[in-house]
Design an enzyme around this catalytic site. Structure first.
Site, mmCIF file in Angstrom:
data_model
loop_
_atom_site.group_PDB
_atom_site.id
_atom_site.type_symbol
_atom_site.label_atom_id
_atom_site.label_comp_id
_atom_site.label_asym_id
_atom_site.label_seq_id
_atom_site.Cartn_x
_atom_site.Cartn_y
_atom_site.Cartn_z
ATOM 1 N N ARG A 126 38.637 -48.346 38.749
ATOM 2 C CA ARG A 126 39.626 -47.327 39.467
ATOM 3 C C ARG A 126 40.928 -46.887 38.660
ATOM 4 O O ARG A 126 41.573 -45.832 38.924
ATOM 5 C CB ARG A 126 39.979 -47.615 40.986
ATOM 6 C CG ARG A 126 41.067 -48.673 40.996
ATOM 7 C CD ARG A 126 41.134 -49.564 42.167
ATOM 8 N NE ARG A 126 41.186 -48.624 43.374
ATOM 9 C CZ ARG A 126 41.062 -49.136 44.652
ATOM 10 N NH1 ARG A 126 41.072 -50.335 44.762
ATOM 11 N NH2 ARG A 126 40.906 -48.204 45.749
ATOM 12 N N ASN A 185 46.200 -53.697 55.072
ATOM 13 C CA ASN A 185 45.152 -53.702 54.056
ATOM 14 C C ASN A 185 45.390 -54.413 52.624
ATOM 15 O O ASN A 185 45.002 -53.700 51.740
ATOM 16 C CB ASN A 185 44.352 -52.376 53.841
ATOM 17 C CG ASN A 185 43.052 -52.303 53.998
ATOM 18 O OD1 ASN A 185 42.228 -53.078 53.900
ATOM 19 N ND2 ASN A 185 42.609 -51.290 54.972
ATOM 20 N N ALA A 246 37.826 -64.101 63.433
ATOM 21 C CA ALA A 246 37.058 -64.173 64.759
ATOM 22 C C ALA A 246 37.726 -64.727 66.034
ATOM 23 O O ALA A 246 36.892 -64.644 66.906
ATOM 24 C CB ALA A 246 36.036 -65.358 64.096
ATOM 25 N N GLY A 248 39.899 -62.970 67.404
ATOM 26 C CA GLY A 248 40.421 -61.847 68.390
ATOM 27 C C GLY A 248 41.784 -61.153 67.371
ATOM 28 O O GLY A 248 42.091 -61.023 66.417
ATOM 29 N N ALA A 249 42.677 -60.597 68.417
ATOM 30 C CA ALA A 249 43.599 -59.674 68.134
ATOM 31 C C ALA A 249 44.755 -59.613 69.303
ATOM 32 O O ALA A 249 44.385 -59.791 70.586
ATOM 33 C CB ALA A 249 43.396 -58.420 67.931
ATOM 34 N N ALA A 295 35.008 -54.348 58.130
ATOM 35 C CA ALA A 295 35.370 -54.628 59.770
ATOM 36 C C ALA A 295 36.557 -54.200 60.161
ATOM 37 O O ALA A 295 36.890 -53.846 61.396
ATOM 38 C CB ALA A 295 35.045 -56.315 59.908
ATOM 39 N N ASP A 297 38.399 -51.813 58.906
ATOM 40 C CA ASP A 297 38.614 -50.436 59.109
ATOM 41 C C ASP A 297 37.893 -50.201 60.505
ATOM 42 O O ASP A 297 38.320 -49.104 61.015
ATOM 43 C CB ASP A 297 37.738 -49.655 57.897
ATOM 44 C CG ASP A 297 38.278 -50.238 56.537
ATOM 45 O OD1 ASP A 297 39.420 -50.411 56.470
ATOM 46 O OD2 ASP A 297 37.374 -50.345 55.681
ATOM 47 N N ASP A 333 29.735 -50.957 54.233
ATOM 48 C CA ASP A 333 31.025 -50.647 54.884
ATOM 49 C C ASP A 333 30.844 -49.727 56.149
ATOM 50 O O ASP A 333 31.390 -49.927 57.099
ATOM 51 C CB ASP A 333 31.737 -49.718 53.747
ATOM 52 C CG ASP A 333 32.553 -50.626 52.923
ATOM 53 O OD1 ASP A 333 31.977 -51.598 52.253
ATOM 54 O OD2 ASP A 333 33.691 -50.286 52.537
#
Length: 371
Positions: A126, A185, A246, A248-249, A295, A297, A333
């Site tokens: 890139r 990210n 895995a 959670g959030a 995941a 995104d 994706d």
């Protein structure tokens, strides 16, 4: 210049053509690859379009066949690509990857939304790409600011000095600014010394809504001590979502800044005030992971979709988990988006049923099971 039509969400950033391996193993041993697309911001735009929202993607691609492929694929997903510039002198970026999770440290360790996973081998081509030439004077700023929400990620800031200047321009305060959403990210390969990933903290502090993994905060900024420590290091955004893979959030919302009223915020778990914040933790459902790619995104797209609809905070997190599960159960994706009615049905499960929910490949077209 004609003003662009309004959008619900504008996503700005680089998308590349991705080559996925035809079989497991190191890149040196893979005989063939399948072409796909990959780009955090275009992934979010495609998922939002699939959920019924008006999404616009702003970027630059080469005037080449790979650029044609990106535009065709993203446009076919229902995304407005009219503000994407074609560069006749720079190529569209490409990358090759093996199965596994992206590394979050120079040592190669990584853990994604599906739990512990092997580290992927990823090779980017890139440097000097068309998207790396994005800057305040090479991007249609009116188009970038034409949505209710502007979604950015920390990847863009790492691509070039011009891209960093653009990120700073779009996160700076100004009258009439849309709500700015920022997914940290963190990509370790893009922030090798002398690059300093603390610039991501600087950018995040200027945004309204921030997504960051607990592991990212530790790797990029040295923040340890759990989600509360991340909030302490990043108190400025009105809403902060800390992802725990895995597990959670956790969302922190200052006062009533999320606009979802005083409805049911909790999920029977960690649901208590934290300073001036509402703090809500929602566990992720169990997922039979095919590939831990895209995941994060998809989670951002699910959360933004629910927020645009004014759903309660608990449901915003659940929608994020469900769209992440759709991405985790396919190889690339982009996943086939589940029907909105199905996502609403699952997000409305009571605490016990949510806790037993298990999502396997094909769940977006079949009935998900709650054993």
């Amino acid at each position: 210049m004609t003003s662009p039509p309004p959008a619900d969400v504008v996503c700005l950033g680089e998308s590349m053509v991705t080559f996925l391996p035809s079989r497991p193993g190191p890149l040196a041993d893979v005989p063939a690859f399948q072409r796909a697309i990959g780009g955090a911001e275009s992934n979010v735009a495609c998922a939002l379009a699939g959920a019924g929202h008006r999404a616009r993607w702003v970027s630059r691609v080469g005037a080449d066949g790979f650029g044609d492929h990106l535009l065709r694929t993203i446009t076919a997903a229902g995304v407005d690509t009219g503000a994407v510039e074609r560069d006749p002198d720079r190529p569209t970026g490409v990358y090759f990857r093996t199965d596994g999770e992206r590394a979050t440290s120079l040592g190669g360790a990584g853990e994604g939304a599906g739990g512990p996973a092997s580290t992927a081998e990823v090779v980017y081509y890139r440097a000097g790409s068309a998207a790396s030439a994005m800057a305040p004077d090479t991007v249609d700023l009116a188009a970038a600011r034409s949505g209710r929400v502007l979604h950015l990620t920390g990847i863009t800031a790492a691509l070039s000095a011009g891209c960093l200047a653009l990120s700073r321009t779009l996160t700076a305060p100004y009258e009439g600014r849309p709500l700015v959403s920022f997914d940290v990210n963190y990509r370790v390969a893009l922030w090798r010394p002398p690059a300093d990933p603390r610039v991501l903290l600087e950018l995040a502090r200027g945004c309204d809504l921030v997504f960051v993994g607990e592991d990212e905060a530790e790797a990029a900024w040295g923040v340890t001590g759990g989600a509360d420590a991340v909030r302490d290091a990043l108190p400025e955004p009105a809403t902060l979502v800390v992802k725990h893979g895995a597990a959670g959030a956790t969302a922190y919302v200052r006062g009533g800044a999320d606009g979802s009223g005083d409805g049911a915020y909790g999920d029977g778990g960690d649901d208590a005030p934290y300073g001036d914040d509402r703090r809500v933790r929602v566990p992720a459902p169990r997922v039979d992971v095919v590939a831990p790619v895209g995941a994060g995104d998809a989670f951002a797209a699910g959360y933004l979709s629910a927020a645009l609809r004014g759903l309660p905070l608990r449901d915003r997190l659940r929608h994020g988990h469900l769209l992440a599960a759709a991405a985790l159960t396919v190889p690339g994706d982009l996943a086939e988006p589940p029907a909105r009615a199905d996502v609403d049905r699952l997000a409305a499960l009571d605490h016990e049923a949510w806790g037993t929910l298990r999502l396997a490949p094909g769940w977006t077209t079949e009935k998900a099971t709650a054993p």
